[in-house]
Design an enzyme around this catalytic site. Structure first.
Site, PDB file in Angstrom:
ATOM      1  N   ASP A 198      36.179  27.203  40.055  1.00 29.38           N
ATOM      2  CA  ASP A 198      37.306  28.098  40.300  1.00 29.38           C
ATOM      3  C   ASP A 198      38.557  27.239  40.450  1.00 29.38           C
ATOM      4  OD1 ASP A 198      38.708  30.466  41.108  1.00 29.38           O
ATOM      5  OD2 ASP A 198      36.823  31.220  41.942  1.00 29.38           O
TER       6      ASP A 198
ATOM      7  N   HIS B 141      33.443  38.918  44.257  1.00 30.00           N
ATOM      8  CA  HIS B 141      33.606  38.739  45.707  1.00 30.00           C
ATOM      9  C   HIS B 141      34.820  39.480  46.264  1.00 30.00           C
ATOM     10  CE1 HIS B 141      36.428  36.126  43.828  1.00 30.00           C
ATOM     11  NE2 HIS B 141      36.995  35.842  44.979  1.00 30.00           N
ATOM     12  N   ASP B 142      35.601  40.126  45.404  1.00 30.01           N
ATOM     13  CA  ASP B 142      36.809  40.818  45.874  1.00 30.01           C
ATOM     14  C   ASP B 142      36.645  42.326  45.969  1.00 30.01           C
ATOM     15  OD1 ASP B 142      38.403  38.551  46.180  1.00 30.01           O
ATOM     16  OD2 ASP B 142      39.021  38.570  44.074  1.00 30.01           O
TER      17      ASP B 142
ATOM     18  N   ASP C 238      42.098  31.409  38.816  1.00 27.78           N
ATOM     19  CA  ASP C 238      42.418  32.369  39.861  1.00 27.78           C
ATOM     20  C   ASP C 238      43.831  32.937  39.666  1.00 27.78           C
ATOM     21  OD1 ASP C 238      41.553  33.329  42.632  1.00 27.78           O
ATOM     22  OD2 ASP C 238      43.508  32.454  43.086  1.00 27.78           O
TER      23      ASP C 238
ATOM     24  N   GLU D  85      41.439  35.263  35.552  1.00 25.02           N
ATOM     25  CA  GLU D  85      41.349  36.441  36.416  1.00 25.02           C
ATOM     26  C   GLU D  85      42.556  37.322  36.122  1.00 25.02           C
ATOM     27  OE1 GLU D  85      41.278  38.066  40.994  1.00 25.02           O
ATOM     28  OE2 GLU D  85      42.263  36.196  40.522  1.00 25.02           O
TER      29      GLU D  85
END
Ligand code: GLC
Length: 572
Positions: free
Chosen positions: A100, A336-337, A197, A276
């Site tokens: 990431d 994970h969000d 990200d 992302e």
């Protein structure tokens, strides 16, 4: 043919959230040793590549997404040597690893920021975004005002995320240099690429145009909680967009992505970038920016209906196909969000069935699928109702605002915070039916509570033993995908375009045509596929069904599909 495809086009990715995946040293927090011990599990599951959420040293205000050293491993996760072992052991098993890369901001404890903040004329004074006064009403999407005062400089710095995540000034060439060095550091070690990200937040509107939404972040969140009617919800959606639109997508990102891609091209092995972001423009000319962006519009819906999926595919694939070099799709339903797939796309009655249909969707649509750890055993959201146990800073911030500024009753505030926090979908992986779900020893307090449903069969060990478990279903379907080339490289041809209960389509390459029928309803369906030109006069050889049905050929004229059945057959 799949042989001419790149590894990231044929792969199924699995996202590991390191803090919650596997606790190798029994301290209640996941780590690299834990991941190492589970590599055989992952290999056996049938995934091909890992996306590792941030593993870098971090004060953990945003659990790794606030990085204080880009060229090291968080001490609670292990050492750089542990990481190197993890990388080589993954590669030895044929599993690729992408990391990431957080470009927009660092931690406020990163030495770059500490230096930048220390005075107005230090060598890194211009590495972040500084202004003499807060120039506008911009909000941080996590904790209110986007401009925070630093007394050392008597100035304000900008942060799109929380104040402990100051935005880097990407117009400064030294910043680029430093970040590209960090990227090279991991590429040199053998990382196969990066998930980038929040790239949309790197450049803001250079005119710093204020937003015109008549409320601040806390008030908007509260209004979103209370919105009931479609009209109210629509208005809130517009407010969200308008509040942040000037802080997104400023000029310069295409050039920046080109620079980064050029660095990856210096390396062998088709290193890759996935952004992302759902903006297809960041694929550039197909060979000069990102290889993939996520199809977030697919999951941005309250209900995953056949109609929604069909419209999404039509819109997305038409645009990807129109690019100079056809763009490659990338699908996901969770990370994970956001709320876990099992919870979010269930209907509270048939969640288990829908989880199976939705995995089949991921593995049969055109494009590279990304799965999120724990979804293979049907992990569900855990609503944390005790604000003291929340770990997601944006949720504790919201709780405080509700109680202290908006005068909401603390019990209700706790519920709202528990619902909005990302903690609910980040709880520790459930490995067995032992205390703490086998994640950590019984007497250890895990960093987030373990979902007690580990004791009800939602754990790896029990499901490995049970031939009808979700985990075994995942393995089965992952295996099927790997051995059915048209599911990887075939064209997508939708069928029965007005069907409301089911989603049917073909995947077709030179050698194979595969029919997929996903029944999103509790009803039995009698379907006739014999009229379309691809199926006329053909028969169907069953490859997979989630229902109990005899494995014999079917006639496309009369296909009987059971409730929530996943039906996959080869056209002969
Ligand atoms: C991305 C991450 C999220 C993080 C944010 C700030 O959206 O997925 O977890 O909080 O960026 O880095």
């Amino acid at each position: 043919m799949t042989s001419s495809l790149k590894w990231w086009q044929t792969a199924v990715f699995y996202q590991i959230y390191p803090r919650s995946f596997a606790d190798g040293n029994g301290d209640g927090v996941g780590d690299v040793k834990g991941i190492l011990e589970k590599l055989d599990y992952l290999k056996d599951l049938g995934i091909d590549a890992l996306w590792l959420s941030p593993h870098f040293p971090s004060p953990n205000r945003d659990w790794g997404y606030d990085i204080s050293d880009y060229q090291n491993v968080a001490p609670e996760y292990g050492t750089l040597d542990d990481f190197k072992t993890f990388l080589s052991e993954s590669h030895r098993r044929g599993i690729r690893v992408i990391l990431d890369l957080v470009l927009n901001h660092t931690s406020d404890q990163h030495p770059w920021f500490l230096e930048s903040r220390s005075s107005r004329d230090n060598p890194k004074a211009d590495w972040y975004v500084w202004k003499d006064s807060a120039p506008n009403n911009w909000q941080s999407c996590f904790d209110g005002d986007a401009w925070t005062y630093a007394p050392e400089r008597g100035q304000y710095y900008y942060h799109y995320f929380m104040k402990q995540q100051p935005d880097l000034n990407w117009r400064n060439p030294q910043v680029k240099q430093a970040m590209w060095d960090a990227a090279r550091f991991w590429l040199d070690l053998g990382a196969d690429g990066f998930r980038l990200d929040a790239i949309g937040t790197i450049y803001e509107d250079p005119n710093l145009t204020p937003h015109n939404v008549p409320m601040n972040l806390a008030e908007l969140r509260r209004a979103a909680d209370l919105a009931q009617t479609p009209a109210e919800k629509k208005k809130i959606e517009k407010y969200w967009h308008d509040m942040f639109k000037n802080q997104w997508g400023g000029p310069g990102l295409h050039d920046l992505m080109k620079e980064l891609r050029a660095i990856l091209k210096e390396y062998d092995g088709d290193r890759m970038l996935v952004g992302e972001d759902d903006n297809i423009d960041y694929l550039g000319n197909g060979n000069d920016e990102l290889q993939m962006v996520f199809n977030f519009p697919l999951m941005r819906t309250e209900r995953l209906t056949p109609d929604h999926i069909r419209r999404n595919q039509k819109e997305r694939l038409t645009r990807l196909d129109a690019l100079p070099i056809k763009g490659w799709p990338c699908n996901t339903l969770g990370n994970h969000d956001c709320s876990r797939v099992h919870t979010r796309f269930g209907n509270k009655v048939h969640d288990a069935e829908l989880a199976r249909v939705n995995l089949a969707l991921m593995l049969t649509l055109r494009g590279t699928p990304f799965l999120y750890n724990g979804e293979e055993i049907g992990m569900t959201d855990l609503i944390i109702t005790d604000p003291a146990r929340l770990r997601d800073t944006m949720a504790t911030w919201y709780y405080d605002r509700l109680v202290h500024e908006l005068n909401v009753d603390p019990a209700e505030a706790a519920l709202r915070a528990g619902e909005m926090t990302r903690d609910k979908n980040r709880t520790p992986m459930q490995w067995s039916n032992q205390p703490n779900g086998g994640f950590s020893p019984a007497d250890v307090e895990t960093w987030l509570p373990v979902n007690p449903n580990y004791a009800e069969g939602i754990n790896v060990k029990d499901q490995e033993k049970n031939p009808t478990s979700l985990l075994r279903y995942y393995k089965h379907l992952l295996h099927l995908r790997k051995n059915t080339p048209a599911l990887i490289d075939g064209e997508y041809l939708p069928l029965h375009n007005t069907a409301r209960d089911y989603f049917a389509f073909l995947r077709k390459n030179d050698l194979q045509t595969i029919l997929v029928v996903l029944n999103y309803s509790p009803d039995h369906l009698d379907l006739d596929f014999s009229r379309g030109k691809e199926l006329k006069g053909k028969s169907l050889r069953l490859l997979f069904s989630s229902a109990d049905r005899p494995a014999k050929d079917a006639n496309p004229k009369a296909v009987v599909i059971g409730a929530y059945e996943v039906f996959i057959a080869e056209v002969q």
